[in-house]
Design a protein around this motif. Sequence first.
Motif, short mmCIF file in Angstrom:
data_model
loop_
_atom_site.label_atom_id
_atom_site.label_comp_id
_atom_site.label_asym_id
_atom_site.label_seq_id
_atom_site.Cartn_x
_atom_site.Cartn_y
_atom_site.Cartn_z
N VAL A 132 -14.12 6.29 -2.03
CA VAL A 132 -13.02 5.46 -1.54
C VAL A 132 -12.76 5.81 -0.07
CG1 VAL A 132 -11.29 7.10 -2.46
CG2 VAL A 132 -10.62 4.75 -1.89
N MET A 133 -12.66 4.77 0.73
CA MET A 133 -12.28 4.91 2.13
C MET A 133 -10.76 4.92 2.20
SD MET A 133 -14.93 4.97 4.27
CE MET A 133 -14.64 4.06 5.79
N GLY A 134 -10.21 6.02 2.68
CA GLY A 134 -8.75 6.15 2.76
C GLY A 134 -8.26 7.17 1.76
N GLY A 135 -7.33 8.02 2.21
CA GLY A 135 -6.88 9.12 1.37
C GLY A 135 -5.42 9.10 1.01
N GLY A 136 -4.78 7.92 1.08
CA GLY A 136 -3.36 7.83 0.75
C GLY A 136 -3.10 7.80 -0.74
N GLN A 137 -1.86 7.39 -1.09
CA GLN A 137 -1.48 7.42 -2.50
C GLN A 137 -2.28 6.44 -3.35
OE1 GLN A 137 0.72 6.78 0.00
NE2 GLN A 137 1.87 4.90 -0.41
N LEU A 138 -2.68 5.31 -2.79
CA LEU A 138 -3.48 4.37 -3.57
C LEU A 138 -4.85 4.96 -3.88
CD1 LEU A 138 -2.59 1.04 -1.71
CD2 LEU A 138 -1.62 1.92 -3.83
N GLY A 139 -5.42 5.67 -2.90
CA GLY A 139 -6.67 6.36 -3.15
C GLY A 139 -6.50 7.47 -4.18
N ARG A 140 -5.38 8.15 -4.11
CA ARG A 140 -5.11 9.23 -5.08
C ARG A 140 -5.08 8.68 -6.51
NH1 ARG A 140 -2.14 14.26 -4.56
NH2 ARG A 140 -0.97 14.83 -6.42
N MET A 141 -4.39 7.56 -6.70
CA MET A 141 -4.28 7.00 -8.05
C MET A 141 -5.61 6.40 -8.51
SD MET A 141 -0.31 5.65 -8.13
CE MET A 141 -0.07 5.30 -6.37
N PHE A 142 -6.41 5.87 -7.57
CA PHE A 142 -7.76 5.43 -7.91
C PHE A 142 -8.60 6.62 -8.37
CE2 PHE A 142 -12.17 5.30 -6.43
CZ PHE A 142 -12.66 4.24 -7.19
N VAL A 143 -8.52 7.73 -7.64
CA VAL A 143 -9.27 8.93 -8.00
C VAL A 143 -8.87 9.41 -9.38
CG1 VAL A 143 -9.51 11.39 -7.45
CG2 VAL A 143 -9.83 9.67 -5.66
N HIS A 144 -7.55 9.45 -9.67
CA HIS A 144 -7.09 9.86 -10.99
C HIS A 144 -7.70 8.96 -12.07
CE1 HIS A 144 -4.48 12.96 -9.63
NE2 HIS A 144 -3.47 12.21 -9.25
N ALA A 145 -7.67 7.65 -11.84
CA ALA A 145 -8.19 6.71 -12.84
C ALA A 145 -9.69 6.91 -13.04
CB ALA A 145 -7.88 5.27 -12.42
N ALA A 146 -10.42 7.07 -11.95
CA ALA A 146 -11.87 7.26 -12.05
C ALA A 146 -12.21 8.55 -12.79
CB ALA A 146 -12.49 7.25 -10.66
N THR A 169 -15.30 1.85 -2.42
CA THR A 169 -14.22 0.89 -2.26
C THR A 169 -13.29 1.36 -1.14
OG1 THR A 169 -12.52 -0.38 -3.45
CG2 THR A 169 -12.69 1.95 -3.99
N THR A 170 -12.18 0.65 -0.96
CA THR A 170 -11.20 1.02 0.06
C THR A 170 -9.81 1.02 -0.54
OG1 THR A 170 -10.27 0.47 2.24
CG2 THR A 170 -10.96 -1.36 0.86
N GLU A 171 -8.93 1.84 0.02
CA GLU A 171 -7.56 1.91 -0.53
C GLU A 171 -6.52 1.32 0.42
OE1 GLU A 171 -4.87 4.93 -0.37
OE2 GLU A 171 -5.37 4.95 1.75
N PHE A 172 -6.92 0.92 1.61
CA PHE A 172 -5.97 0.20 2.47
C PHE A 172 -6.71 -0.74 3.39
CE2 PHE A 172 -7.17 3.52 5.31
CZ PHE A 172 -6.74 3.24 6.59
N GLU A 173 -6.03 -1.82 3.78
CA GLU A 173 -6.73 -2.92 4.44
C GLU A 173 -7.09 -2.64 5.89
OE1 GLU A 173 -2.44 -4.57 4.08
OE2 GLU A 173 -3.62 -2.93 3.26
N ASN A 174 -6.54 -1.60 6.47
CA ASN A 174 -6.84 -1.34 7.88
C ASN A 174 -8.00 -0.37 8.09
OD1 ASN A 174 -4.97 -3.14 8.95
ND2 ASN A 174 -3.30 -1.68 8.72
N VAL A 175 -8.73 -0.02 7.03
CA VAL A 175 -10.02 0.64 7.22
C VAL A 175 -10.90 -0.32 8.02
CG1 VAL A 175 -12.15 1.30 6.04
CG2 VAL A 175 -9.96 2.12 5.19
N PRO A 176 -11.54 0.12 9.10
CA PRO A 176 -12.32 -0.81 9.92
C PRO A 176 -13.40 -1.54 9.10
CG PRO A 176 -12.05 1.30 11.05
CD PRO A 176 -11.54 1.50 9.66
N HIS A 229 -1.79 -2.48 -5.12
CA HIS A 229 -0.59 -2.72 -4.33
C HIS A 229 0.61 -2.00 -4.94
CE1 HIS A 229 2.71 -5.30 -2.62
NE2 HIS A 229 1.93 -5.24 -1.57
N ASN A 230 1.54 -1.64 -4.05
CA ASN A 230 2.77 -0.98 -4.44
C ASN A 230 3.46 -1.69 -5.61
OD1 ASN A 230 5.39 0.43 -2.25
ND2 ASN A 230 4.91 0.82 -4.38
N SER A 231 3.45 -3.02 -5.59
CA SER A 231 4.15 -3.77 -6.63
C SER A 231 3.45 -3.70 -7.97
CB SER A 231 4.31 -5.24 -6.20
OG SER A 231 3.06 -5.87 -6.08
N GLY A 232 2.21 -3.22 -8.01
CA GLY A 232 1.48 -3.12 -9.27
C GLY A 232 1.54 -1.75 -9.92
#
Length: 386
Positions: free
Chosen positions: A13-27, A74-81, A274-277
């Motif tokens: 995953v590109m990006g290390g924020g909370q969305l990446g963290r929860m993706f990592v947990h799920a994987a 994959t990516t965890e936020f849209e501003n990854v180049p 997304h935060n709302s999900g």
Amino acid sequence: MKPALLPGATLGVMGGGQLGRMFVHAAQTMGYFTAVLDPDAASPAGRVSHHHIATDYLDTQGLAQLAGLCDAITTEFENVPAPALAALADSKPVSPAASAVAIAQDRAQEKAHFVRCGVPCAPYAVIDTPEQLAAVDEALLPGILKTTRLGYDGKGQARVATRAELASAWAAMKNVPCVLEKMLPLAAECSVIVARGADGQMVNLPIQRNLHRDGILAVTEVYAENMPLAQVESALAAAKSIASGLQYVGVLCVEFFVLQDGSLVVNEIAPRPHNSGHASLDCCDVSQFELQVRTLAGLPLVQPRQHSPALMLNLLGDLWFVRSEQSTTPPWAEVLALPGAHLHLYGKATASKGRKMGHLTLTGPTVEAVRATALQAAALLGIDAF
């Protein structure tokens, strides 16, 4: 179609924020190894991943190392180049594709895509030059001027009522490319999260009704009949049309404005969970992060089922300063004494105002019970009632 990547493979995953963290947990729950690329050595996702590559997103050595470790990325936020995703795609499967992320990174391209898909959005004008500024239709005022790139959580935006205010706001934004959107009479906001596989199969989470404060999501309500059926069907159809038009693979959030006449207009898309999900972690049998794993690995998609009404409260760093000017830990023990309280903190070392530190999801047997408990939690934490 390529064969599915089964547990034991490594997902990046590109990006290390909370969305990446929860993706990592799920994987990891599903038996995958994980790798994160993020320049912050203490990133929330990097701290829990099997591998953490602490380099810039465009660092060629870092990208090569990630590609060497991973079977898909994959990516965890849209501003990854987007060019970084394109470079990775030369050797490994990447989803969502760089082309889809590039559209989500540019409001002008994004709105043009909505128009191509036949999905209604607010009337708008693109402002790249002084000539385009002068040619703006008076009917678009009052409006909201938004930078086409790098805006999120209300940043890069300004409300303008007159041509003079528009010109001043554009100058304050350093004359960067912008989009002017007509302000519409809003009644509510909602979002839809869809997951689309490489074979075109699509599933969706239950529609989310959202409340924003100061441009940041504050509350999400997820339960049957949280919105009229006609609006739910309209939002689902629009979100699926947008995803299909992008030939999208992955998890996509589509945010909508509900107008006072009951109609919907699409606001923006986020090419990621997304935060709302987040409530899906606790109120559905398949979360948005498991869907991200499934789409990336090429596993079958199953339609998520909601088993409990849910309400999510976003936990910003402000809550650490409710009782004192110095950072003070919120009363988690009291909050967790409430029935159906599910606390998710993101592993961020320091709290600051406006920073997303975690979320709290409340579930229960009825909508009324969930809302009552959520209001208790809000009072304990110093969150304004809703």
